[in-house]
Design a protein around this motif. Structure first.
Motif, PDB file in Angstrom:
ATOM      1  N   GLY A   1      -8.017  16.131  -6.489  1.00 13.30           N
ATOM      2  CA  GLY A   1      -7.517  15.904  -5.411  1.00 13.30           C
ATOM      3  C   GLY A   1      -7.654  16.489  -3.973  1.00 13.30           C
ATOM      4  O   GLY A   1      -7.632  16.358  -3.004  1.00 13.30           O
ATOM      5  N   GLN A   2      -8.498  17.477  -4.252  1.00 12.33           N
ATOM      6  CA  GLN A   2      -9.091  18.395  -3.269  1.00 12.33           C
ATOM      7  C   GLN A   2     -10.439  18.172  -3.002  1.00 12.33           C
ATOM      8  O   GLN A   2     -10.956  18.827  -2.068  1.00 12.33           O
ATOM      9  N   THR A   3     -11.085  17.399  -3.316  1.00 13.02           N
ATOM     10  CA  THR A   3     -12.515  17.135  -3.416  1.00 13.02           C
ATOM     11  C   THR A   3     -12.996  15.672  -2.963  1.00 13.02           C
ATOM     12  O   THR A   3     -12.365  14.707  -2.666  1.00 13.02           O
ATOM     13  N   VAL A  17       0.731  -1.082  -0.054  1.00 11.10           N
ATOM     14  CA  VAL A  17      -0.069  -0.104   0.124  1.00 11.10           C
ATOM     15  C   VAL A  17       0.714   1.101   0.134  1.00 11.10           C
ATOM     16  O   VAL A  17       1.334   1.585   1.158  1.00 11.10           O
ATOM     17  N   SER A  18       0.999   1.802  -1.191  1.00 13.76           N
ATOM     18  CA  SER A  18       1.636   2.873  -1.324  1.00 13.76           C
ATOM     19  C   SER A  18       0.954   3.713  -2.345  1.00 13.76           C
ATOM     20  O   SER A  18       1.193   3.431  -3.819  1.00 13.76           O
ATOM     21  N   VAL A  19       0.060   4.642  -1.999  1.00 16.30           N
ATOM     22  CA  VAL A  19      -1.073   5.176  -2.754  1.00 16.30           C
ATOM     23  C   VAL A  19      -1.017   6.727  -3.039  1.00 16.30           C
ATOM     24  O   VAL A  19      -0.197   7.331  -2.075  1.00 16.30           O
ATOM     25  N   THR A  20      -1.404   7.404  -3.946  1.00 19.59           N
ATOM     26  CA  THR A  20      -1.348   8.767  -4.137  1.00 19.59           C
ATOM     27  C   THR A  20      -2.810   9.082  -4.884  1.00 19.59           C
ATOM     28  O   THR A  20      -3.507   8.278  -5.214  1.00 19.59           O
ATOM     29  N   TYR A  21      -3.050  10.394  -5.463  1.00 23.16           N
ATOM     30  CA  TYR A  21      -3.977  10.813  -6.147  1.00 23.16           C
ATOM     31  C   TYR A  21      -3.560  11.904  -7.045  1.00 23.16           C
ATOM     32  O   TYR A  21      -2.599  12.472  -6.629  1.00 23.16           O
ATOM     33  N   PRO A  22      -4.482  11.970  -7.964  1.00 25.61           N
ATOM     34  CA  PRO A  22      -4.104  13.329  -8.895  1.00 25.61           C
ATOM     35  C   PRO A  22      -3.697  14.601  -7.936  1.00 25.61           C
ATOM     36  O   PRO A  22      -4.812  14.967  -6.983  1.00 25.61           O
ATOM     37  N   TYR A  73      -7.149  22.548   7.191  1.00 26.99           N
ATOM     38  CA  TYR A  73      -7.655  23.492   6.271  1.00 26.99           C
ATOM     39  C   TYR A  73      -7.050  23.882   5.140  1.00 26.99           C
ATOM     40  O   TYR A  73      -6.962  25.064   4.806  1.00 26.99           O
ATOM     41  N   ALA A  74      -6.527  22.919   4.546  1.00 29.51           N
ATOM     42  CA  ALA A  74      -5.743  23.091   2.927  1.00 29.51           C
ATOM     43  C   ALA A  74      -6.614  24.034   2.191  1.00 29.51           C
ATOM     44  O   ALA A  74      -6.505  24.474   1.325  1.00 29.51           O
ATOM     45  N   ASP A  75      -8.083  23.519   2.278  1.00 26.19           N
ATOM     46  CA  ASP A  75      -8.969  24.012   1.654  1.00 26.19           C
ATOM     47  C   ASP A  75      -9.272  25.779   1.540  1.00 26.19           C
ATOM     48  O   ASP A  75     -10.081  26.420   1.069  1.00 26.19           O
ATOM     49  N   ALA A 120     -14.235  17.449   2.473  1.00 23.44           N
ATOM     50  CA  ALA A 120     -14.868  17.354   1.402  1.00 23.44           C
ATOM     51  C   ALA A 120     -14.854  18.637   0.513  1.00 23.44           C
ATOM     52  O   ALA A 120     -15.317  18.693  -0.854  1.00 23.44           O
ATOM     53  N   ASN A 121     -14.480  19.795   0.917  1.00 25.49           N
ATOM     54  CA  ASN A 121     -14.724  20.898   0.362  1.00 25.49           C
ATOM     55  C   ASN A 121     -13.755  21.130  -0.946  1.00 25.49           C
ATOM     56  O   ASN A 121     -12.628  20.904  -0.671  1.00 25.49           O
ATOM     57  N   CYS A 122     -14.449  21.836  -1.828  1.00 28.75           N
ATOM     58  CA  CYS A 122     -13.730  22.093  -3.019  1.00 28.75           C
ATOM     59  C   CYS A 122     -12.558  23.019  -2.577  1.00 28.75           C
ATOM     60  O   CYS A 122     -11.309  23.202  -2.676  1.00 28.75           O
TER      61      CYS A 122
END
Length: 482
Positions: free
Chosen positions: A258-260, A79-84, A185-187, A240-242
């Motif tokens: 990746g933000q949503t 398990v070494s996972v990432t996302y766009p 709070y990266a969003d 979940a926030n955009c």
């Protein structure tokens, strides 16, 4: 190294393999595989999940561990996972077959030779030893990318320390941390740019700013506490926030995938849902000593859930399971609790329905009947950026016993841990079920499980460690004797 470990993948574990682990370090040279953002969490009665991030993918993430100074066992996974849009990979290794209530040393793959850490496994269900844990919600990035000592409505005062630093100061007094939603709070990246706190970027570059804030948060947490204490988390709306820019003129198109929809949250953690029949990091449970703990999801996966596309919010997230799955699981989990072993039940969800502000009516309709039916003792929430302690209440009716052996759950809201947006203001007059409310300081809650009849909650001001509110709940629990 990779070939030798792959040959062991069928069994997943092997004793006395420090040589193989050292061989793995050869694969780290000249690569972006240095570990960062280290954290770990309980995974059943005899397990621990070790998680960390790397800039490059690990083919077979591995952890060397052992009791005392002897690192003579190895665990690994695929398990070494990432996302766009992510700039890192999240690595997760499950260590099983551990002794309960026992300290272990460990080192993750590609760490420096002397970069060892410790964890302590879960206290077995029914063990009467007293202990404390930390609870908080709504904790964001600190420093240049978040909450600072300057330029914000509720900036840190001179000499004040953050909640992260406060948790570090008290880490020897608590045995684990529970973060009930809204992480990093990266969003807020667009809001920070609109406010002039961060320099303006293009829409295309927004994802990089988001990831920078997210990575900073997890590294700050690791540097203070998550390399020291188990870190249990739940979902909040900011996962979940955009974007939480609040400008009113942006659409989902401004945010990368990746933000949503809880994407980062789903990748970064592996909570004990497999061990408790739950779902990912959204709903799960675990036992610790005299308490059965439950994390549930107030954001999606029930009727009119606020983050659903059909809900009252605008996050357009989920669902993550067939209709009714979460509530069916919660009912089954509550019904299966052995109150002779774990007389206490403490639950947490992000959005409150007893609170001095906008209430989550859909959450109340979905969850409160089950909490009442199965005699939940304490219900914890975040979401509102202040501290508020209620008297026990059920269906809006105050329990006449108060904290002296009530039949209704005891509710508490603590979303005052601190982040770029600052604190919220209470609305007066307060609700009739509110006993204490504080909206002027950042802080966290320390719960002390004394025995099977008494639990104390202290609201601790992060800045200086002062206890600003304290209360003790007494429950008879059918005459328990331990």
């Amino acid at each position: 190294m990779i070939v030798s470990l792959l040959s062991l993948a069928v069994i997943g574990y092997a004793a006395s393999l420090p040589t193989a682990f050292k061989d793995a370090s050869l694969d780290c040279r000249g690569k972006k595989t240095a570990p960062e953002q280290l954290h770990f969490n309980y995974a059943g009665d005899h397990g621990m999940m070790i998680s960390w991030n790397t800039e490059e993918k690990l083919e077979l993430p591995s952890v060397l561990y052992g009791r005392g100074r002897s690192l003579d066992q190895i665990a690994f996974s695929k398990v070494s996972v990432t996302y766009p849009t992510s700039t890192t990979y999240s690595n997760h290794v499950f260590i099983k077959g551990l002794e309960p209530d026992t300290e272990y040393n460990f080192a993750v793959q590609c760490a420096d030779e002397n970069d060892h850490h410790q964890f302590k496994t879960s206290l077995p269900a029914g063990n009467p030893r007293p202990y404390s844990f930390a609870f908080f919600g709504d904790l964001g990035t600190m420093g240049p990318l978040g909450l600072t000592s300057y330029g914000q409505k509720d900036a840190l005062g001179p000499g004040e320390i953050t909640t992260m630093q406060s948790l570090n100061h008290f880490k020897d007094q608590v045995e684990f941390m529970w973060h009930d939603g809204d992480l990093a709070y990266a969003d807020d990246w667009l809001k920070e740019e609109i406010d002039g706190f961060l320099p303006n970027t293009t829409v295309e570059a927004g994802a990089a700013v988001y990831e920078a804030i997210l990575n900073a948060f997890y590294n700050e947490m690791a540097g203070n506490v998550t390399m020291e204490l188990p870190y249990m988390v739940g979902p909040g709306n900011h996962e979940a926030n955009c974007d939480n820019g609040g400008s009113g003129d942006y659409t989902d198109s401004i945010c990368a995938q990746g933000q949503t929809n809880f994407t980062g949250f789903r990748n970064h953690f592996r909570m004990p849902s497999e061990q408790s029949g739950g779902l990912e990091n959204f709903w799960y449970s675990w036992d610790y000593g005299m308490v059965h703990y439950i994390q549930f999801n107030t954001e999606t996966d029930f009727l009119d859930a606020p983050d659903l596309p059909s809900g009252s919010g605008d996050e357009n997230a989920g669902p993550f399971a067939p209709n009714g799955t979460q509530l069916e699981w919660l009912k089954k989990d509550l019904a299966s609790v052995d109150r002779k072993k774990t007389p206490w039940i403490i639950v947490a969800g992000h959005r409150p329905w007893y609170v001095d502000e906008t209430k989550c009516d859909a959450c109340q309709a979905a969850f409160e009947p089950l909490l009442i039916e199965y005699g939940v003792d304490i219900a914890l929430f975040g979401h509102k950026h202040f501290y508020e302690r209620m008297t026990p209440v059920a269906n809006g009716i105050l329990d006449p016993n108060g904290l002296d052996n009530p039949s209704a759950p005891w509710y508490l809201v603590n979303g005052a841990a601190g982040h770029y947006e600052g604190l919220s203001s209470l609305t007066t007059p307060l609700e009739n079920y509110t006993v204490q409310a504080i909206d002027t300081v950042y802080g966290w809650s320390r719960f002390t499980v004394h025995n099977c009849t008494h639990i104390t909650q202290d609201f601790i001001a992060s800045a200086n460690g002062t206890v600003l509110d304290s209360a003790t709940l007494y429950k008879d629990h059918n005459g328990c004797k331990f």
